[in-house]
Enzyme design. Structure first.
Site, PDB file in Angstrom:
ATOM      1  N   GLY A  46       7.751  37.555  54.664  1.00  0.00           N
ATOM      2  CA  GLY A  46       8.730  36.471  54.561  1.00  0.00           C
ATOM      3  C   GLY A  46       8.885  36.061  53.097  1.00  0.00           C
ATOM      4  O   GLY A  46       9.541  36.770  52.336  1.00  0.00           O
ATOM      5  N   SER A 114       4.928  43.303  52.180  1.00  0.00           N
ATOM      6  CA  SER A 114       6.055  42.563  51.613  1.00  0.00           C
ATOM      7  C   SER A 114       5.514  41.268  50.982  1.00  0.00           C
ATOM      8  O   SER A 114       4.624  41.328  50.132  1.00  0.00           O
ATOM      9  CB  SER A 114       7.099  42.301  52.698  1.00  0.00           C
ATOM     10  OG  SER A 114       8.302  41.831  52.154  1.00  0.00           O
ATOM     11  N   TRP A 115       6.032  40.090  51.368  1.00  0.00           N
ATOM     12  CA  TRP A 115       5.439  38.856  50.863  1.00  0.00           C
ATOM     13  C   TRP A 115       3.950  38.801  51.203  1.00  0.00           C
ATOM     14  O   TRP A 115       3.149  38.243  50.465  1.00  0.00           O
ATOM     15  CB  TRP A 115       6.150  37.629  51.435  1.00  0.00           C
ATOM     16  CG  TRP A 115       5.296  36.395  51.412  1.00  0.00           C
ATOM     17  CD1 TRP A 115       4.653  35.809  52.460  1.00  0.00           C
ATOM     18  CD2 TRP A 115       4.945  35.613  50.243  1.00  0.00           C
ATOM     19  NE1 TRP A 115       3.927  34.711  52.039  1.00  0.00           N
ATOM     20  CE2 TRP A 115       4.094  34.571  50.685  1.00  0.00           C
ATOM     21  CE3 TRP A 115       5.275  35.697  48.891  1.00  0.00           C
ATOM     22  CZ2 TRP A 115       3.573  33.623  49.806  1.00  0.00           C
ATOM     23  CZ3 TRP A 115       4.743  34.752  48.015  1.00  0.00           C
ATOM     24  CH2 TRP A 115       3.911  33.731  48.477  1.00  0.00           C
ATOM     25  N   ASP A 269      12.817  51.588  49.178  1.00  0.00           N
ATOM     26  CA  ASP A 269      12.646  50.178  49.510  1.00  0.00           C
ATOM     27  C   ASP A 269      13.640  49.369  48.683  1.00  0.00           C
ATOM     28  O   ASP A 269      13.554  49.323  47.453  1.00  0.00           O
ATOM     29  CB  ASP A 269      11.205  49.759  49.188  1.00  0.00           C
ATOM     30  CG  ASP A 269      10.858  48.366  49.673  1.00  0.00           C
ATOM     31  OD1 ASP A 269      11.721  47.480  49.616  1.00  0.00           O
ATOM     32  OD2 ASP A 269       9.699  48.162  50.086  1.00  0.00           O
ATOM     33  N   HIS A 297      11.883  49.667  53.462  1.00  0.00           N
ATOM     34  CA  HIS A 297      10.936  48.571  53.274  1.00  0.00           C
ATOM     35  C   HIS A 297      10.100  48.259  54.507  1.00  0.00           C
ATOM     36  O   HIS A 297       8.914  47.959  54.387  1.00  0.00           O
ATOM     37  CB  HIS A 297      11.716  47.315  52.855  1.00  0.00           C
ATOM     38  CG  HIS A 297      10.863  46.103  52.658  1.00  0.00           C
ATOM     39  ND1 HIS A 297       9.970  45.989  51.614  1.00  0.00           N
ATOM     40  CD2 HIS A 297      10.744  44.944  53.374  1.00  0.00           C
ATOM     41  CE1 HIS A 297       9.353  44.817  51.672  1.00  0.00           C
ATOM     42  NE2 HIS A 297       9.793  44.168  52.744  1.00  0.00           N
TER      43      HIS A 297
END
Length: 322
Positions: A46, A114-115, A269, A297
């Site tokens: 996120g 990711s985050w 990505d 991604h």
């Protein structure tokens, strides 16, 4: 190999609950796997996305005791979409509370994508003595250049049609700073306007995160609430540089040189360009690095998911018997 066969079978938590971390926040947490096996924590993306049942299936339930949790304002944590006392420092402190009070272990494996890779790196650099190993996917080091790529000039060169839909709700005069323009629409106005802005924000992110996008059959009220949390919290973090010093994660990466680590990143990505994963690899050559051909991604991209499964399998351990 299909995505489903790259995951372990569905598994239900053997324990779950809410942890009061102060500032009005209560975090949802759950544990899956086998008590006494290798302790691990799953750090979702996120920011604001929350955990899903599919995330549980990345780990061998016989070889792990995994804690999954929804970060402040995300998923089943309350209050939903809250930006109050919601910074990277707060989330790192929350992870320590969860380790001490829920998992009750001195160390754990940290998995983030990711985050989640950002927060995992920030946590590990602050508490390296707590980290047994790292599995990182879709590297995001939270620099201004990475955010400019996604929200100023970069992704729109590859996805001009999707970019056009993303900027359509924003007047031309405000398009020089889309983060600020969206912040105004996500945090002000009536509920319908906020939800519309959140939908546009999340649709753009979803469409560029995979090489072959397929829309869901239909939106639900649950989807709308999830979109609002993701959009509000992501925008809040990105407007504030993710509450990290510029370049901090690369600057401090040598603190992790002794920790076994696997980095997995898709060559194509779009949200998180491969050059930043490569920069992390160059600064941290001790970590095993995979740049996956033909992958974008998302964690379920072809090529990425089997490597994630292999990575968790490598670090799994049998339950402790007495």
């Amino acid at each position: 190999m299909s995505a489903d066969t790259s995951l372990y079978p569905p598994v239900e938590p053997y324990a779950s609950g809410m942890l009061d971390v102060g500032d009005g926040h209560r975090l949802y947490w759950e544990r899956v796997g086998t008590p006494g096996a290798r302790r691990a924590v799953f750090v979702h993306g996120g920011p604001g996305a929350g955990c899903s049942a599919a995330h549980r299936r990345l780990f061998d339930p016989h070889g792990y005791d995994v804690l999954l949790f929804d970060q402040r304002g995300a998923g089943r944590s309350t209050p939903p979409a809250s930006l109050q006392a919601n910074t990277t420092a707060h989330l790192i402190a929350d992870m320590e509370r969860l380790r001490e009070e829920i998992l009750q272990g001195e160390t754990w494996l940290v998995f983030g994508g990711s985050w989640g890779s950002t927060l995992a790196l920030a946590y590990a650099q602050q508490h390296p003595q707590r980290v047994e190993a790292l599995i990182l996917r879709g590297i995001f080091t939270a620099t201004r250049a990475e955010m400019d790529w996604f929200y100023r000039s970069g992704v729109e060169q590859v996805f001009p049609d999707k970019w056009a839909r993303f900027i359509a709700p924003i007047p031309v005069a405000e398009r020089g700073d889309l983060l600020a323009a969206y912040a105004q629409r996500l945090q002000q106005g009536d509920a319908a306007s906020r939800l519309a802005a959140a939908q546009a924000w999340c649709q753009f992110e979803d469409e560029v995160s995979v090489l072959s996008f397929q829309a869901d059959a239909g939106a639900t009220a649950e989807d709308a609430a999830r979109n609002l949390a993701i959009a509000c919290i992501e925008n809040h973090y990105f407007c504030n540089g993710c509450f990290l010093d510029e370049g901090q994660l690369l600057r401090d990466v040598r603190r992790l040189a002794h920790i076994p680590a696997i980095i997995i990143h898709g060559r194509y990505d779009m949200p998180c360009p491969a050059k930043y994963a490569w920069a992390l690899h160059q600064a941290w050559p001790e970590a095993e690095f995979h740049l996956v051909e033909g992958a974008g991604h998302a964690f379920r991209e072809p090529g990425i998911l089997p490597l994630l499964r292999q990575a968790t399998d490598r670090f799994a351990q049998p339950p402790v018997t007495t």
